[in-house]
Design an enzyme around this catalytic site. Sequence first.
Site: not given
Length: 556
Positions: A187, A323, A442
């Site tokens: 991330s 995600e 995610h």
Amino acid sequence: MMSRVVISDGVLEGELVKNLFGGQFHSFKGIPYAAPPVGDLRFRAPQPPEPWEGIRSATEFGPICYQVNPFMDPTPKGSEDCLYLNVYSPDLESAKPLPVMVWIHGGGFVFGSGNDDTYGPEFLVRHDVVLVTFNYRLEVLGFLCLDTEEVPGNAGMKDQVAALRWVQKNISQFGGDPENVTIFGESIGGASVSFHLVSPMSKGLFKRAIVMSGHMNCYWALISRPVLRATALAQQLGYGSSDPEELSSFFKEQPVTSLVNCLPPVYFYEKLGGLSLSIPLFSVVSEKQFGDNERFFEGDPLEALQTGIHEGVEVISGFVEHEGVFSMKARGGYDIVKESSKFLEFYVPMAIRFNCGLTAQMEAAMQIKAFYQNGSTDPDVLMRFCSFEDFQYGVIQWQRICAKTNPNKFYLYKFCCKSERNLMTYGLGLADIFGNEPKVCHADDLGYLFPLKSFNLPVDPESTTFKMIDNVTKLWTNFAKCGDPTADDSLGVRWPEYTTDGEEFLEIDEELTPSSAVMKDEVELYENIFSKCLPNQLGSYTYFMTNSIASFANKS
């Protein structure tokens, strides 16, 4: 049993720990890699740590950066004195120095740490690598920018550089090889790794990089108008000046409690909420030059790629399958699913929103919504769009540009593992939106690299889940060892290098499956839209490649 090492600043005493997943490792926690960034050092580049006399205990973690975790706990925690790292080594006196993996945590530059409540070493060190984790300054403390010599910005990224320099100086004392360092992150941590690949401050500090679910060219990785943002924050705190020097004094005098969980809106969509991913409001900036001070990054991310990433650095990058489940939560959960069916604005890519008129925005949105709505339910439509817009396109775009302009070795992956370790979809409370169909949200890949101790997840070494853990950690550590993620024949597959001709990638699931041209239809959709809406800007891969090739020709 205790373990001791002598580093440049003094003697450390850690401990020898039994690994529940096999073997043992030496653990050294809470090692200062820079001076406490307090007082006059607030917002400044990190300074060297003070040496100590005698033996320093390294069995407890140092304080984490002062922060609020909006997903787990709204209670502020931590300290400004937070620049500490942790080293885990399977062998302090290895006959052959061990490869080193340095983890850069995510959390939107808002929360997170290198502690083992999330990022423990047990899965990785069993493959004979040294693991380093660390804290760095976050949010306003790490990323306030006033475009002045006192507050130039990017302090948190310079903390990361200081940690990497510490590794070069000291890691051999822990059995690690300073000539074989791999940096990896997820991330905003992945975007950080991506910035290190072009930053002049980071050159020569690592040999390989693994970039997970984020790149510097994702729209949320770099902010503009940082002084305007700082002025808005000062006004939020009751201070009316917009003079940078006065703002610098004001922010240095503020209690640390005023400098976390800060949401000073600058754009109208930020005030309304819901139109985009929750963008870090204090993040990497294009930094101005002041005397001989080192700049971490200057310019535009896509333009920086024209110069190329650091020569010879090998890179793995990729993303997870769904995600956008995380993005939907950041955009408002249930409400956003309902609103997106009524308002086209939700389907406007951020690059087009910032650079094009309303007519072009609506035309792009209609084309995108029609593409995703074909045969899908509304939640899936929005989730697939969020996945591609917020994360996947940026990763693919970066990969294509870098493979075209650099002779380095590249690998691309799509992560699809599903098990009880996929915590995010359920943790965010969105599972029932999708009929409890398993998703790979995610950050769901983190559970296959780290034990996630704070979640108390059982791990059965004989389970299918553990086979996936073993596969993922072998891929990552093989790459760290020799630059070939499938050098280990036990994996039973070869991960092909990425080329612009074949666009090869590896699908990581219960089985490892080589494939090509990931998300081809989505990429073509975006390239078609960008070529129409932004024909004279670096908004698309096609435009970038056409113009970068021309610019290279002109330079030569």
